[in-house]
Design an enzyme around this catalytic site. Structure first.
Site, PDB file in Angstrom:
ATOM      1  N   CYS A   1     -10.206  14.383  -5.023  1.00 52.80           N
ATOM      2  CA  CYS A   1      -9.836  15.754  -4.665  1.00 52.80           C
ATOM      3  C   CYS A   1     -11.062  16.437  -4.091  1.00 52.80           C
ATOM      4  CB  CYS A   1      -9.384  16.485  -5.923  1.00 52.80           C
ATOM      5  SG  CYS A   1      -9.101  18.229  -5.665  1.00 52.80           S
TER       6      CYS A   1
ATOM      7  N   LYS B   1     -10.045   7.596 -12.288  1.00 58.62           N
ATOM      8  CA  LYS B   1      -9.544   6.827 -11.138  1.00 58.62           C
ATOM      9  C   LYS B   1     -10.448   7.050  -9.941  1.00 58.62           C
ATOM     10  CE  LYS B   1      -5.542   5.550  -8.521  1.00 58.62           C
ATOM     11  NZ  LYS B   1      -4.094   5.620  -8.435  1.00 58.62           N
TER      12      LYS B   1
ATOM     13  N   GLY C   1      -4.510  -2.427  -5.835  1.00 57.37           N
ATOM     14  CA  GLY C   1      -4.685  -2.410  -4.392  1.00 57.37           C
ATOM     15  C   GLY C   1      -4.037  -3.642  -3.781  1.00 57.37           C
TER      16      GLY C   1
ATOM     17  N   THR D   1       2.328   0.046  -4.085  1.00 54.99           N
ATOM     18  CA  THR D   1       3.195   0.005  -2.901  1.00 54.99           C
ATOM     19  C   THR D   1       4.303  -1.043  -3.021  1.00 54.99           C
ATOM     20  OG1 THR D   1       1.324   0.794  -1.599  1.00 54.99           O
ATOM     21  CG2 THR D   1       3.111  -0.231  -0.378  1.00 54.99           C
TER      22      THR D   1
END
Ligand SMILES: Cc1cc2nc3c(=O)[nH]c(=O)nc-3n(C[C@H](O)[C@H](O)[C@H](O)COP(=O)(O)O)c2cc1C
Length: 295
Positions: free
Chosen positions: A131, A165, A244, A267
């Site tokens: 962020c 993370k 990943g 994903t």
């Protein structure tokens, strides 16, 4: 293949990557069958921010030859909405719950961590530090000094395990990992998405994604994840959640061999919501066949 992680006993080493599996929506579609055959050994919530967010303008997704660029922009109900509406449903999952949060400065992160510390339904907290820092413009997690300072303030606000993370968008991920360890993190997870740009397929000099840039995930980032997990596992003694581009049991085994204790599937769950079940079965087979023991 049970695993101990931050004091939690997990049935196998496969969890989900934050933001890539909506357990509440899946329960609506699959009903209680989802609880009977839950694909993950622990569930990680999507990122929760202090206030509700709408997310980024569309388009939000772009498919690359070997991956996905997303600029979802962390839409969420905010802390209050999460605690009141989502937490009671997530607490019914048959696995430990890890809540992922993001704050744009130390004060926001401390408030989030304190609020979650009160809730017995939550087993651990994951801090998404990808962020931007409002002062420097750098991601909080890209700067070891800034990350250490923020974590030292947040750490005393909870007795729950704190997983940091890490972002791959930094010069030396090992240095950031060491800063997180020194500031009291209990575990690290990586990689988050790699900053990426998709040109508009038909319009000159225009971006496809509504937000301009996004984050790359999927098979395209697997080799980067392996290198970064190796590096982090070498530089710290904390447990690591590696992720990943994992699509098979062999991919998960390679992250464990690189030093991860758990592996997250992200994903790949969009292609098949039960991919994690297949991957954990393949992981068992992989080690049964190779006869290897991963420490
Ligand atoms: C659509 C999408 C949404 C994501 N949302 C979040 C999120 O809310 N918080 C977070 O920490 N990571 C988020 N991620 C990053 C993933 O958790 C994971 O770190 C990354 O995608 C790499 O794993 P993969 O290649 O298996 O997807 C998101 C990734 C995708 C593709």
């Amino acid at each position: 293949m049970t695993v101990s992680f931050c004091g939690l006993e997990l049935r196998h080493p496969i969890v989900n990557g934050s933001g890539t599996f909506d357990a509440i929506a899946a329960r609506r579609v699959f009903g209680d069958a989802l609880l009977e055959r839950f694909p993950f050994a622990a569930f990680v919530s999507k990122t929760i921010t202090p206030a509700p967010r709408d997310g980024n303008p569309p388009p939000r997704l772009y498919e690359t030859p070997a991956g996905l660029i997303n600029s979802i922009g962390l839409p969420n109900k905010g802390l209050r909405g999460y605690l009141e509406q989502d937490l009671p449903e997530l607490a019914q999952l048959p696995v430990p719950l890890i809540t992922n949060v993001m704050g744009s400065d130390a004060a926001e992160l401390c408030a989030l961590v304190e609020a979650l510390d009160d809730r017995a339904e939550i087993d651990a907290i994951e801090l998404n530090v990808s962020c931007p820092n409002v002062r420097t413009g750098l991601d909080i997690g890209a700067d070891p000094v800034g990350l250490g300072a923020v974590l030292r303030e947040a750490r005393p606000r909870t007795a729950k395990p704190l997983i940091v993370k890490l972002t791959p968008n930094t010069a030396d991920v090992g240095l950031v990992a060491q800063a997180a360890e020194a500031a009291g993190a209990d575990a690290l997870s990586l990689i988050n998405t790699l900053r990426a740009y998709a040109p508009h397929p038909r319009r000159a000099r225009a971006a496809w994604l509504g937000n301009g840039t996004g984050g790359l995930s999927g098979p395209a980032v697997r080799a980067v994840a392996l290198a970064q997990v190796r590096e982090v596992a070498r530089r710290v003694s904390l447990p690591v959640v590696g992720m990943g581009g994992v699509q098979t049991g062999a991919h998960a085994a390679h992250l464990l061999e690189a030093g991860a204790t758990l592996v997250a599937v992200g994903t790949e769950s969009f292609r098949d919501p039960l991919a994690a079940t297949r991957i954990s079965r393949e992981l068992d087979d992989f080690f049964a066949k190779s006869g290897e023991i991963v420490e």
